[in-house]
Design an enzyme around this catalytic site. Structure first.
Site, mmCIF file in Angstrom:
data_model
loop_
_atom_site.group_PDB
_atom_site.id
_atom_site.type_symbol
_atom_site.label_atom_id
_atom_site.label_comp_id
_atom_site.label_asym_id
_atom_site.label_seq_id
_atom_site.Cartn_x
_atom_site.Cartn_y
_atom_site.Cartn_z
ATOM 1 N N ILE A 44 -19.304 -33.190 27.841
ATOM 2 C CA ILE A 44 -18.988 -31.620 28.585
ATOM 3 C C ILE A 44 -20.108 -31.182 29.134
ATOM 4 O O ILE A 44 -19.889 -30.142 29.846
ATOM 5 C CB ILE A 44 -18.655 -30.872 27.416
ATOM 6 C CG1 ILE A 44 -17.951 -29.588 27.489
ATOM 7 C CG2 ILE A 44 -19.994 -30.626 26.429
ATOM 8 C CD1 ILE A 44 -17.498 -29.050 26.299
ATOM 9 N N LYS A 45 -21.380 -31.392 29.043
ATOM 10 C CA LYS A 45 -22.582 -30.974 29.562
ATOM 11 C C LYS A 45 -22.782 -31.426 30.888
ATOM 12 O O LYS A 45 -23.459 -30.942 31.806
ATOM 13 C CB LYS A 45 -24.013 -31.296 28.795
ATOM 14 C CG LYS A 45 -23.802 -30.674 27.258
ATOM 15 C CD LYS A 45 -24.111 -29.212 27.505
ATOM 16 C CE LYS A 45 -24.152 -28.500 26.225
ATOM 17 N NZ LYS A 45 -24.508 -27.137 26.048
ATOM 18 N N ASP A 46 -22.034 -32.235 31.623
ATOM 19 C CA ASP A 46 -21.934 -32.682 33.032
ATOM 20 C C ASP A 46 -21.652 -31.314 33.603
ATOM 21 O O ASP A 46 -22.127 -31.005 34.832
ATOM 22 C CB ASP A 46 -20.969 -33.833 33.062
ATOM 23 C CG ASP A 46 -21.484 -35.094 32.726
ATOM 24 O OD1 ASP A 46 -22.554 -35.060 32.226
ATOM 25 O OD2 ASP A 46 -20.728 -36.146 33.100
ATOM 26 N N GLY A 49 -24.662 -28.863 33.871
ATOM 27 C CA GLY A 49 -25.699 -29.713 34.779
ATOM 28 C C GLY A 49 -25.167 -29.279 36.147
ATOM 29 O O GLY A 49 -26.117 -28.846 36.725
#
Ligand code: PMP
Length: 319
Positions: A44-46, A49
Site C-alpha cells: 500500500i505504501k507505493d 512513496g
C-alpha cells in the site's frame, strides 16, 4: 496493457469479495478487501512513496541531488525507492533490526541504503536516528511519514476514492490497521465526506496502545503504535479491535490456503477485525478492509507455518 513507467502500476488495485459466513462472520454479510499487495513494490505504501516524492519536488523541497532519509518499517522505503528511481535520488532508510529481511533486501535491490537501529528502541529509536543522520547530511530531506500531512492525503485522493467508487458508495464499515495511521485517516476522511454514517474500525495488534495497552512486542508486522497517531485528531472511531498474533496469523494462513491470497500478517489482522465487525452489524452489511502487503516478504519469518483453522464456532464468535 502496455506501460512504460512503473509508477503507472501503482493504485487501482482489485477489490476481493468474501462471504463473511465462510470466515466465521455473520451470514449474509460481505467483506471486501482491497488487494494493495498487488502494487508494484508489493504494498500500500507505493501510493505514499509516490506522493511524498512528487509533492516534495513540487514544493521545491528536494532536487536531483537530495538525499532522502526516512525511518520506515520497510514498505514506505520500498515505495519511496520506487518513486525515486526516475530521478536517481539517493535514499537512506532507518529500519529497526526486527523488521523482515526480505523488505530490506528489496529496498537494497531498488538502490537505496539501510541503516539499522536496535529492536528494543522501537520505531521511536528509528525516528531519532533518522533525524540525527539528516542533521549531518547536507541537502537531505526527511519526509517523516508519521507527521507529514501528505501521508493521509496520499490515501484520501487515491484509495478512498477508489473504494467508494468501486462499491458505489454501499459501505457500512471501513476497517483498517494502524501503523502511522495515514491509510486509516486518509481513507476515513474521504469516506466520511461522502457518508458520515460509515463506521470506522481501527485494528491494532496486542502490544499496541490504542486500547490502552499494555505495550509489548508482537509478531504482526506493519501495524501497532507506541503513540496515538496525530492524523487521528478529529476522527470519530467507532471501535478499536486488538488482535492477537495467533488470531492474525491464523487468518493470514487461512487466506493463503483457502483463497490463494499471499498477504502479510497485517492483512490477516484486518480480516479478523472485519469478521468481528460483521457480528456487530445486521446481516447483509458490507464491510471494506485493506490487505496492505504481500506475504512473500515474510517467508524468512515462517509466517505460513502453523494453524490456519479459524476455530469457526469458537473464539472468533465471542466478542
Ligand atoms: N500494514 C503494513 C504491512 C504496513 O507496512 C503498514 C505501514 N507501516 C501498515 C499496515 C499501516 O499503514 P499506516 O502506516 O498507513 O497506518
Amino acid at each position: 496493457m502496455i506501460v512504460k513507467d512503473v509508477k503507472e502500476l501503482i493504485g487501482n488495485t482489485p477489490l476481493f469479495q468474501f462471504d463473511a459466513a465462510l470466515l466465521g462472520g455473520k451470514s449474509g454479510s460481505q467483506i471486501f478487501a482491497k488487494l494493495e499487495y498487488l502494487n508494484p513494490g508489493g504494498s500500500i505504501k507505493d501510493r505514499l512513496g509516490l506522493q511524498l516524492i512528487h509533492q516534495a519536488f513540487l514544493r521545491g523541497e528536494i532536487d536531483q541531488e537530495t538525499t532522502i532519509i526516512e525511518p520506515t518499517a520497510g514498505n514506505t522505503g520500498i515505495g519511496m525507492a520506487l518513486a525515486g528511481i526516475e530521478h536517481g535520488l539517493k535514499m537512506i532508510f532507518v529500519v529497526p533490526e526486527k523488521f523482515s529481511l526480505e523488505k530490506q533486501q528489496v529496498i537494497q535491490a531498488l538502490g537505496a541504503q539501510i541503516v539499522h537501529t536496535p529492536t528494543n528502541k522501537g520505531i521511536q529509536g528509528a525516528i531519532e536516528k533518522a533525524k540525527a543522520l539528516a542533521k549531518e547530511t547536507p541537502n537531505s530531506y526527511l519526509p517523516l511519514q508519521f507527521h507529514n500531512e501528505e501521508n493521509p492525503a496520499a490515501y484520501r485522493r487515491t484509495l478512498g476514492l477508489e473504494i467508494y467508487q468501486e462499491l458505489h458508495g454501499k459501505i457500512d464499515s471501513f476497517v483498517a490497521g494502524v501503523g502511522s495511521g495515514g491509510t486509516f485517516a486518509g481513507v476515513a476522511a474521504y469516506l466520511m465526506k461522502q457518508n458520515a454514517k460509515i463506521r470506522l474500525i481501527a485494528v491494532e495488534p496486542e502490544g499496541s496502545i490504542l486500547n490502552n495497552g499494555p505495550a509489548h512486542g508482537h509478531e504482526i508486522e506493519g501495524i501497532g503504535v507506541e503513540f496515538i497517531p496525530q492524523f487521528f485528531d478529529g476522527l470519530m472511531i467507532d471501535a478499536i479491535d486488538t488482535i492477537s498474533d495467533d488470531e492474525g496469523f491464523r487468518f493470514t494462513r487461512h487466506l493463503a490456503k483457502n483463497y490463494g491470497l499471499l498477504v502479510g500478517s497485517s492483512s490477516g489482522a484486518a480480516l479478523a477485525s472485519a469478521v468481528r465487525e460483521s457480528w456487530r452489524l445486521p446481516s447483509g452489511s458490507k464491510i471494506v478492509t485493506l490487505f496492505p502487503d504481500s506475504g512473500d516478504r515474510y517467508l524468512s519469518k515462517h509466517i505460513y507455518e502453523g494453524e490456519s483453522d479459524l476455530d469457526i464456532g469458537g473464539k472468533n464468535h465471542a466478542f
